[in-house]
Design a protein around this motif. Structure first.
Motif, short mmCIF file in Angstrom:
data_model
loop_
_atom_site.label_atom_id
_atom_site.label_comp_id
_atom_site.label_asym_id
_atom_site.label_seq_id
_atom_site.Cartn_x
_atom_site.Cartn_y
_atom_site.Cartn_z
N UNK A 7 52.29 87.94 28.81
CA UNK A 7 53.59 87.83 27.89
C UNK A 7 52.88 89.17 26.91
N UNK A 8 51.89 88.97 26.26
CA UNK A 8 51.40 89.99 25.47
C UNK A 8 50.12 90.46 25.69
N UNK A 9 49.84 91.81 25.82
CA UNK A 9 48.67 92.50 26.13
C UNK A 9 48.18 93.54 24.92
N UNK A 10 47.59 92.75 23.94
CA UNK A 10 47.46 93.56 22.73
C UNK A 10 46.08 94.45 22.70
N UNK A 11 46.47 95.40 22.10
CA UNK A 11 45.43 96.54 22.01
C UNK A 11 45.35 96.57 19.98
N UNK A 42 52.97 79.29 26.37
CA UNK A 42 54.07 80.17 25.77
C UNK A 42 53.78 81.75 25.73
N UNK A 43 52.56 81.92 25.40
CA UNK A 43 52.08 83.28 25.05
C UNK A 43 50.72 83.33 25.52
N UNK A 44 50.27 84.41 26.06
CA UNK A 44 48.88 84.91 26.16
C UNK A 44 48.42 86.18 25.79
N UNK A 45 47.52 86.40 24.81
CA UNK A 45 47.15 87.66 24.21
C UNK A 45 45.76 87.74 24.69
N UNK A 46 45.57 89.12 24.99
CA UNK A 46 44.47 89.79 25.46
C UNK A 46 44.07 90.71 24.50
N UNK A 47 42.99 90.37 23.39
CA UNK A 47 42.64 91.38 22.47
C UNK A 47 41.41 92.20 23.02
N UNK A 48 41.19 93.35 22.85
CA UNK A 48 40.38 94.14 23.34
C UNK A 48 39.83 95.50 22.50
N UNK A 49 38.55 95.79 22.48
CA UNK A 49 38.21 97.04 22.18
C UNK A 49 37.34 97.76 23.00
N UNK A 50 37.53 99.19 23.21
CA UNK A 50 36.74 99.63 24.25
C UNK A 50 35.77 100.64 23.61
N UNK A 51 34.29 100.90 23.90
CA UNK A 51 33.52 101.65 23.60
C UNK A 51 32.76 102.40 24.85
#
Length: 101
Positions: A7-11, A42-51
């Motif tokens: 549902x939610x793929x957060x950056x 109900x909702x799945x969030x993927x929180x990430x940061x790239x380096x």
């Protein structure tokens, strides 16, 4: 259905003055337990940061007002781009969260 929708793929991108959050839909074919987890939540969030060549990420799962969160993980950018949910949430943690839903 071959693909389940996250549902939610957060950056999260931090700027000098403000915080900007981008939300996208992502498809996964990771299979059990990831597909079941996504379908029951109900909702799945993927929180990430790239380096450079690594990505730091964690998964948040919401169901009935309750938050279940995986531990932050550091993975290669290639593994993250191939299977984001699978690389950011260990299988035993996904099964544990699925049992709580």
């Amino acid at each position: 259905m071959k693909y389940a929708i996250i549902f939610a793929f957060s950056t999260i991108a931090f700027t000098s003055a403000a915080q900007q959050v981008q939300t996208d839909r992502v498809f996964t074919n990771a299979g059990y337990p990831y597909k079941n987890l996504i379908m029951k939540a109900e909702r799945v969030e993927l929180i990430y940061s790239e380096e450079q060549h690594k990505t730091t990420c964690r998964v948040k799962v919401y169901k009935a007002g309750t938050l279940h969160e995986g531990a932050p993980m550091e993975v290669s950018s290639k593994a993250f781009s191939d299977a984001p949910v699978k690389s950011c949430l260990a299988r035993h943690n996904a099964k544990q969260i699925l049992g709580l839903l």
